[in-house]
Write a protein that holds these residues in place. Structure first.
Motif, PDB file in Angstrom:
ATOM      1  N   ASP A   1       0.823  -1.213   0.000  1.00  0.00           N
ATOM      2  CA  ASP A   1       0.000   0.000   0.000  1.00  0.00           C
ATOM      3  C   ASP A   1       0.853   1.257   0.000  1.00  0.00           C
ATOM      4  OD1 ASP A   1      -2.297  -1.494  -0.017  1.00  0.00           O
ATOM      5  OD2 ASP A   1      -2.543  -1.496   2.164  1.00  0.00           O
TER       6      ASP A   1
ATOM      7  N   PRO B   1       4.700   2.734  -4.696  1.00  0.00           N
ATOM      8  CA  PRO B   1       4.082   3.476  -5.808  1.00  0.00           C
ATOM      9  C   PRO B   1       3.356   2.593  -6.817  1.00  0.00           C
ATOM     10  CG  PRO B   1       6.435   3.268  -6.179  1.00  0.00           C
ATOM     11  CD  PRO B   1       6.173   2.695  -4.815  1.00  0.00           C
ATOM     12  N   VAL B   2       3.291   1.293  -6.540  1.00  0.00           N
ATOM     13  CA  VAL B   2       2.629   0.360  -7.466  1.00  0.00           C
ATOM     14  C   VAL B   2       1.123   0.434  -7.236  1.00  0.00           C
ATOM     15  CG1 VAL B   2       2.472  -2.022  -8.261  1.00  0.00           C
ATOM     16  CG2 VAL B   2       4.647  -1.139  -7.392  1.00  0.00           C
ATOM     17  N   SER B   3       0.393   0.747  -8.266  1.00  0.00           N
ATOM     18  CA  SER B   3      -1.070   0.858  -8.158  1.00  0.00           C
ATOM     19  C   SER B   3      -1.701  -0.526  -8.009  1.00  0.00           C
ATOM     20  CB  SER B   3      -1.626   1.553  -9.403  1.00  0.00           C
ATOM     21  OG  SER B   3      -1.402   0.751 -10.551  1.00  0.00           O
ATOM     22  N   PRO B   4      -2.926  -0.580  -7.437  1.00  0.00           N
ATOM     23  CA  PRO B   4      -3.615  -1.879  -7.316  1.00  0.00           C
ATOM     24  C   PRO B   4      -3.796  -2.592  -8.661  1.00  0.00           C
ATOM     25  CG  PRO B   4      -4.675  -0.233  -5.943  1.00  0.00           C
ATOM     26  CD  PRO B   4      -3.652   0.482  -6.760  1.00  0.00           C
ATOM     27  N   ALA B   5      -4.010  -1.811  -9.707  1.00  0.00           N
ATOM     28  CA  ALA B   5      -4.196  -2.435 -11.028  1.00  0.00           C
ATOM     29  C   ALA B   5      -2.911  -3.105 -11.492  1.00  0.00           C
ATOM     30  CB  ALA B   5      -4.643  -1.389 -12.035  1.00  0.00           C
ATOM     31  N   ARG B   6      -1.778  -2.429 -11.298  1.00  0.00           N
ATOM     32  CA  ARG B   6      -0.500  -3.021 -11.698  1.00  0.00           C
ATOM     33  C   ARG B   6      -0.165  -4.220 -10.828  1.00  0.00           C
ATOM     34  NH1 ARG B   6       4.226   1.206 -12.179  1.00  0.00           N
ATOM     35  NH2 ARG B   6       5.245  -0.733 -12.842  1.00  0.00           N
ATOM     36  N   ARG B   7      -0.503  -4.154  -9.551  1.00  0.00           N
ATOM     37  CA  ARG B   7      -0.290  -5.317  -8.665  1.00  0.00           C
ATOM     38  C   ARG B   7      -1.069  -6.518  -9.177  1.00  0.00           C
ATOM     39  NH1 ARG B   7      -1.884  -3.256  -2.906  1.00  0.00           N
ATOM     40  NH2 ARG B   7      -1.467  -1.088  -3.392  1.00  0.00           N
TER      41      ARG B   7
END
Length: 383
Positions: free
Chosen positions: A216, A219-225
């Motif tokens: 969380d 800087p990795v967005s939930p979509a990229r995760r």
């Protein structure tokens, strides 16, 4: 690519389990193929049964019955000693005792005098010899009704036993089960057990509170995760599927890969992989305990395998079991696999069955995936 590498790191930790299970599965497939090959070399041969005959009539007909039994069995003549005969049946030195009463030939044409029989309880040999004797005596009776004397009728029935019937096999387009296709019968069990275990442990690791907080804060967005995690799982599934597709090399060499049915095997196995993977995601979303993960992998793997024809052929399952199994995608995988294993070319009837099975498997995979998303969203809201 941090999330992607993290997924691969956890997958590598479980790699020993996957490889070990893969090795055990390969050994089981080799044994199964060897067993099938030995049983197909000679599909039928008459069984020799230890028969004791007590002939109290000593007539032409009684000797004909004894001669008929002697063709394929070990016949011993004996006196009527009940204790000795009972003991012989008990210790299995005799499997079948036949007592031919006095005046058997004399009473046979008019009253159809019955024989006295004792056999090992519920033995297949007993039922087989009963039907064999009945068929022989019916043949004698037919000859007698045609006006032939009893002595001549008995001889005629014996001569008929020496007649070799001409048998013509109907070409149904089916062949013996291909040995190269043997691993495909058992794939559902391996896919379920390995994928449920692997996927559940990866998802469990990423539910760790510290890992969730770090993700969380990154800087990795939930979509990229989601995309990176999906890519890691996709890589796992494809590598695992590719390894299983190499198993036919151990059975039939390269001939299997050049056969007309090979593309259909690939499509069937990919759909089954999708069903197993989507079910593994559902289990991994619901189950968070190590012991529960192992239990679910064993229960679902073994349960679906026994119900859907993986370990027990579908034709041996009861009708009630089959009614339930039709609601599982792995049943349709085995139906298609059985069709592919006994045909060398596609037929119209076969194509209808295959496309129906493909559609049902695809619907189940989509249903499991949607259910997983619903459960995951509800879990996230509660968190």
């Amino acid at each position: 690519m941090t999330v992607f590498k993290g997924y691969l790191t956890i997958i590598r930790r479980n790699l020993a389990y996957m490889l070990g299970f893969f090795g055990i599965f390969t050994a089981v497939c080799l044994l199964a193929a060897h067993f099938i090959e030995n049983n197909l070399e000679q599909t039928f041969q008459p069984e020799s049964v230890a028969v004791t005959v007590v002939d109290q009539d000593s007539s032409v007909l009684s000797r004909a019955v004894t001669d008929m039994l002697s063709r394929n069995n070990q016949v011993t003549l004996s006196a009527l000693e009940e204790e000795a005969l009972t003991e012989a049946l008990y210790i299995r030195s005799a499997q079948y005792v036949l007592v031919i009463p006095e005046d058997f030939q004399q009473d046979f044409p008019e009253s159809g005098a019955s024989l006295q029989v004792a056999a090992v309880p519920d033995s297949a040999a007993g039922y087989y010899l009963d039907s064999q004797i009945d068929a022989f005596l019916n043949q004698v009776r037919i000859c007698i009704n045609a006006g032939i004397a009893t002595e001549d009728a008995a001889g005629q029935a014996l001569r008929l036993l020496d007649t070799e019937p001409e048998v013509t096999l109907l070409d149904t387009g089916r062949t013996a089960v291909s040995f190269s296709a043997v691993p495909f019968q058992y794939l559902p069990y391996m896919y379920l057990a390995v994928l449920i275990y692997s996927v559940s442990y990866v998802l469990k690791s990423f539910r760790n509170r510290d890992i969730c907080l770090r993700l969380d804060a990154s800087p990795v967005s939930p979509a990229r995760r989601f995309l990176q995690g999906s890519a890691a799982f996709l890589l796992l599934f494809l590598v695992f599927w590719f390894l299983t597709m190499l198993l036919p090399l151990l059975f039939g060499g390269l001939e299997f890969y050049t056969g007309a049915m090979f593309p259909w095997y690939l499509a069937n196995s990919l759909l089954m992989l999708a069903d197993s993977a989507s079910l593994a995601f559902l289990v991994g979303t619901l189950v968070h305990d190590d012991n529960a993960i192992n239990a679910m992998a064993n229960v679902l793997g073994l349960g679906c395998s026994f119900l859907c024809g993986v370990f027990v052929p579908l034709e041996l399952l009861g009708e009630n079991v089959l009614r339930f199994s039709r609601f599982l995608p792995f049943y349709w995988y085995e139906v298609i696999n059985a069709e592919l294993g006994t045909h060398t070319s596609m037929t119209e009837e076969m194509s209808s069955t295959i496309f129906q099975g493909f559609l049902i498997q695809a619907v189940f995979a989509l249903a499991f995936f949607c259910l997983t998303l619903a459960v995951s969203r509800r879990t996230d809201r509660k968190a």
